[in-house]
Scaffold this motif. Structure first.
Motif, PDB file in Angstrom:
ATOM      1  N   TRP A   1       0.804  -1.218   0.000  1.00 27.86           N
ATOM      2  CA  TRP A   1       0.000   0.000   0.000  1.00 27.86           C
ATOM      3  C   TRP A   1       0.837   1.267   0.000  1.00 27.86           C
ATOM      4  N   ALA A   2       2.090   1.178   0.444  1.00 26.94           N
ATOM      5  CA  ALA A   2       2.893   2.398   0.557  1.00 26.94           C
ATOM      6  C   ALA A   2       4.008   2.477  -0.474  1.00 26.94           C
ATOM      7  N   GLY A   3       4.112   1.508  -1.366  1.00 29.19           N
ATOM      8  CA  GLY A   3       5.193   1.517  -2.339  1.00 29.19           C
ATOM      9  C   GLY A   3       6.541   1.280  -1.707  1.00 29.19           C
ATOM     10  N   CYS A   4       6.560   0.615  -0.556  1.00 32.66           N
ATOM     11  CA  CYS A   4       7.803   0.441   0.186  1.00 32.66           C
ATOM     12  C   CYS A   4       8.621  -0.704  -0.398  1.00 32.66           C
ATOM     13  N   ALA A   5       9.908  -0.667  -0.142  1.00 38.47           N
ATOM     14  CA  ALA A   5      10.817  -1.737  -0.506  1.00 38.47           C
ATOM     15  C   ALA A   5      11.778  -1.909   0.659  1.00 38.47           C
ATOM     16  N   LYS A   6      11.684  -3.027   1.346  1.00 40.62           N
ATOM     17  CA  LYS A   6      12.517  -3.213   2.542  1.00 40.62           C
ATOM     18  C   LYS A   6      12.921  -4.669   2.672  1.00 40.62           C
ATOM     19  N   PRO A   7      14.065  -4.917   3.313  1.00 36.30           N
ATOM     20  CA  PRO A   7      14.495  -6.302   3.540  1.00 36.30           C
ATOM     21  C   PRO A   7      13.556  -7.000   4.521  1.00 36.30           C
ATOM     22  N   SER A   8      13.282  -8.271   4.273  1.00 34.08           N
ATOM     23  CA  SER A   8      12.444  -9.056   5.174  1.00 34.08           C
ATOM     24  C   SER A   8      13.242  -9.478   6.408  1.00 34.08           C
ATOM     25  N   LEU A   9      12.569  -9.491   7.553  1.00 32.73           N
ATOM     26  CA  LEU A   9      13.141  -9.933   8.828  1.00 32.73           C
ATOM     27  C   LEU A   9      14.309  -9.081   9.289  1.00 32.73           C
TER      28      LEU A   9
ATOM     29  N   ARG B   1      11.465   9.620  -4.433  1.00 32.16           N
ATOM     30  CA  ARG B   1      10.983   9.462  -5.807  1.00 32.16           C
ATOM     31  C   ARG B   1      10.578   8.033  -6.132  1.00 32.16           C
ATOM     32  N   ASN B   2      11.443   7.067  -5.760  1.00 35.49           N
ATOM     33  CA  ASN B   2      11.250   5.705  -6.248  1.00 35.49           C
ATOM     34  C   ASN B   2      10.065   4.992  -5.621  1.00 35.49           C
ATOM     35  N   THR B   3       9.708   5.344  -4.388  1.00 36.99           N
ATOM     36  CA  THR B   3       8.503   4.756  -3.802  1.00 36.99           C
ATOM     37  C   THR B   3       7.270   5.127  -4.614  1.00 36.99           C
ATOM     38  N   ILE B   4       7.235   6.358  -5.099  1.00 37.50           N
ATOM     39  CA  ILE B   4       6.103   6.789  -5.928  1.00 37.50           C
ATOM     40  C   ILE B   4       6.158   6.114  -7.294  1.00 37.50           C
ATOM     41  N   TRP B   5       7.363   5.947  -7.830  1.00 44.18           N
ATOM     42  CA  TRP B   5       7.471   5.247  -9.102  1.00 44.18           C
ATOM     43  C   TRP B   5       6.988   3.801  -8.997  1.00 44.18           C
TER      44      TRP B   5
ATOM     45  N   SER C   1      20.117   4.083  -7.325  1.00 44.47           N
ATOM     46  CA  SER C   1      20.723   3.203  -6.322  1.00 44.47           C
ATOM     47  C   SER C   1      19.759   2.739  -5.249  1.00 44.47           C
ATOM     48  N   PHE C   2      18.474   2.994  -5.409  1.00 51.54           N
ATOM     49  CA  PHE C   2      17.509   2.613  -4.385  1.00 51.54           C
ATOM     50  C   PHE C   2      16.290   1.962  -5.026  1.00 51.54           C
ATOM     51  N   ALA C   3      15.917   0.795  -4.534  1.00 52.89           N
ATOM     52  CA  ALA C   3      14.701   0.067  -4.920  1.00 52.89           C
ATOM     53  C   ALA C   3      14.742  -0.492  -6.337  1.00 52.89           C
ATOM     54  N   PHE C   4      15.887  -0.459  -7.005  1.00 53.50           N
ATOM     55  CA  PHE C   4      15.948  -1.057  -8.340  1.00 53.50           C
ATOM     56  C   PHE C   4      15.823  -2.571  -8.262  1.00 53.50           C
ATOM     57  N   ASP C   5      16.302  -3.174  -7.164  1.00 53.98           N
ATOM     58  CA  ASP C   5      16.138  -4.614  -7.002  1.00 53.98           C
ATOM     59  C   ASP C   5      14.678  -4.972  -6.724  1.00 53.98           C
ATOM     60  N   ALA C   6      13.978  -4.094  -5.973  1.00 56.10           N
ATOM     61  CA  ALA C   6      12.553  -4.334  -5.723  1.00 56.10           C
ATOM     62  C   ALA C   6      11.748  -4.215  -7.008  1.00 56.10           C
TER      63      ALA C   6
ATOM     64  N   SER D   1      10.239  14.075  -4.545  1.00 56.78           N
ATOM     65  CA  SER D   1       8.784  13.913  -4.527  1.00 56.78           C
ATOM     66  C   SER D   1       8.163  14.447  -5.805  1.00 56.78           C
ATOM     67  N   LEU D   2       8.680  15.584  -6.304  1.00 59.64           N
ATOM     68  CA  LEU D   2       8.154  16.146  -7.551  1.00 59.64           C
ATOM     69  C   LEU D   2       8.470  15.248  -8.742  1.00 59.64           C
ATOM     70  N   GLN D   3       9.699  14.694  -8.761  1.00 64.92           N
ATOM     71  CA  GLN D   3      10.051  13.780  -9.841  1.00 64.92           C
ATOM     72  C   GLN D   3       9.185  12.522  -9.797  1.00 64.92           C
ATOM     73  N   GLY D   4       8.928  12.023  -8.595  1.00 61.44           N
ATOM     74  CA  GLY D   4       8.090  10.846  -8.476  1.00 61.44           C
ATOM     75  C   GLY D   4       6.694  11.063  -9.009  1.00 61.44           C
ATOM     76  N   LEU D   5       6.165  12.260  -8.780  1.00 59.34           N
ATOM     77  CA  LEU D   5       4.796  12.557  -9.202  1.00 59.34           C
ATOM     78  C   LEU D   5       4.684  12.854 -10.691  1.00 59.34           C
ATOM     79  N   PHE D   6       5.700  13.523 -11.255  1.00 59.09           N
ATOM     80  CA  PHE D   6       5.526  14.068 -12.608  1.00 59.09           C
ATOM     81  C   PHE D   6       6.465  13.494 -13.658  1.00 59.09           C
ATOM     82  N   SER D   7       7.523  12.795 -13.249  1.00 60.38           N
ATOM     83  CA  SER D   7       8.454  12.250 -14.234  1.00 60.38           C
ATOM     84  C   SER D   7       8.063  10.821 -14.592  1.00 60.38           C
ATOM     85  N   GLY D   8       8.174  10.498 -15.872  1.00 58.50           N
ATOM     86  CA  GLY D   8       7.896   9.144 -16.330  1.00 58.50           C
ATOM     87  C   GLY D   8       9.142   8.429 -16.806  1.00 58.50           C
ATOM     88  N   ALA D   9      10.319   8.845 -16.279  1.00 54.30           N
ATOM     89  CA  ALA D   9      11.583   8.265 -16.733  1.00 54.30           C
ATOM     90  C   ALA D   9      11.669   6.775 -16.455  1.00 54.30           C
ATOM     91  N   PHE D  10      10.927   6.296 -15.475  1.00 52.24           N
ATOM     92  CA  PHE D  10      10.992   4.869 -15.134  1.00 52.24           C
ATOM     93  C   PHE D  10      10.418   3.985 -16.233  1.00 52.24           C
TER      94      PHE D  10
END
Length: 337
Positions: free
Chosen positions: A152-160, A247-251, A203-208, A297-306
């Motif tokens: 629900w939050a677009g999170c990416a985190k290690p388990s346990l 940015r990446n959580t929103i992407w 460098s963040f959440a690309f593996d997720a 946050s602005l890039q996450g909302l308005f950029s479509g680079a992903f």
């Protein structure tokens, strides 16, 4: 001799290409590479992936890996770890590797750690990635047992993360949302079908993101507790990471979240997550990081680079063809013995 046994004996040993991410400590990189042989690595080449800020270590690394196996982040491809690791993955695929192991220099594989990972990949036809349980050095707590992505939050985190190593979940294989890039082994067919890391994520959440993409292609990621790797608990996050975290959580939400999940998550980020992150950086005197939260946050909302597809350009043939049946487990064990 039966015909099947003859064919099996004539098969070449499968190769595991290894990409070690250098972190600026030559001794740690050497330890990570030295852990490969006790872990069960029998055949395959190894590359050193070097971020640009550590380019001065390239001469010493060339003596360890060879001149053609040191990959330095360049100005043209300086979009973070995802770009650098993709260079390593492509190099391993071009060299004909059957599997590719990513290993952060902060990690060391324990003895016989590769056997359970390979067996897990061969046990299920569409198991494409396997990762060990990462145990923190010093305190013995779990750093990750796979990862959890999306939600629900677009999170990416290690388990346990932070759990004790005797936790009940560390007894059986488990399907994970993604495999943290710190230590994971990829099946060649998986990369040919799903693609590499999305370099827009930096460098963040690309593996997720890769894990979520794999789920849509019916591939699975498996966390294997019988395989153990240790990881240094010192994980530094530069100020530039604030932009990518915002940015990446929103992407992730925009790319993979259902509409019913996106709206509540966006409202929560706008009302709580971003203001709190901005205020925390201001109070600590991290003014550049505070500005990065706003920009991200602005890039996450308005950029479509992903949505760019450069990470699908693989140096192999047959992408999107039906994945072939995996080799028999006996073939894998022949490699390990």
């Amino acid at each position: 001799m039966r015909a099947g046994e003859f064919v099996d004996r004539m098969r070449p040993l499968p190769e595991i290409g290894v990409v070690i991410l250098h972190r600026g400590d030559l001794s740690r990189t050497a330890e990570a590479r030295a852990s490969l042989e006790p872990a069960g690595h029998r055949q395959g080449q190894a590359w050193a992936a070097v971020p640009r800020i550590f380019a001065a270590d390239s001469v010493a690394l060339e003596r360890e890996f060879g001149r053609d196996r040191v990959l330095i982040e360049t100005g043209e491809a300086a979009s973070g770890l995802s770009s650098l690791l993709n260079r390593g993955l492509r190099a391993a695929l071009e060299a004909g590797s059957d599997y590719v192991l990513l290993l952060d220099a902060s990690c060391c594989l324990k003895k016989n750690a590769l056997a359970p990972l390979l067996i897990a990949l061969e046990a299920q036809r569409f198991a494409g990635v396997a990762c060990p349980a990462l145990i923190q050095e010093g305190n013995g707590k779990v750093f990750s047992f796979g990862g959890e992505a999306g939600g629900w939050a677009g999170c990416a985190k290690p388990s346990l993360n932070g759990a004790g190593k005797d936790v009940g979940r560390l007894r059986h294989w488990e399907t994970a949302g993604f495999a943290p890039y710190h230590c994971a082994i990829f099946k060649r067919e998986f990369l040919e079908d799903v693609g590499l890391f999305n370099e827009a994520y930096g460098s963040f959440a690309f593996d997720a993101e890769l894990g979520l993409r794999a789920k849509g292609e019916h591939w699975s990621v498996i966390a294997v507790p019988q395989s153990i790797a240790s990881i240094s608990p010192e994980m530094k996050h530069p100020a530039g990471a604030a932009l990518e975290m915002a940015r990446n959580t929103i992407w992730l939400l925009r790319a993979y979240g259902a509409p019913v999940k996106r709206l509540p998550a966006l409202l929560a980020h706008m009302a709580f997550t971003w203001p709190l992150a901005f205020a925390a950086n201001i109070l600590r005197g991290r003014f550049r990081a505070a500005g990065a939260v706003v920009k991200g946050s602005l890039q996450g909302l308005f950029s479509g680079a992903f949505r760019e597809g450069g990470h699908f350009a693989l140096p192999v043939r047959g992408r999107k063809q039906r994945a072939t049946a995996p080799s028999p487990s006996a073939f894998v064990m022949k490699y390990l013995l």
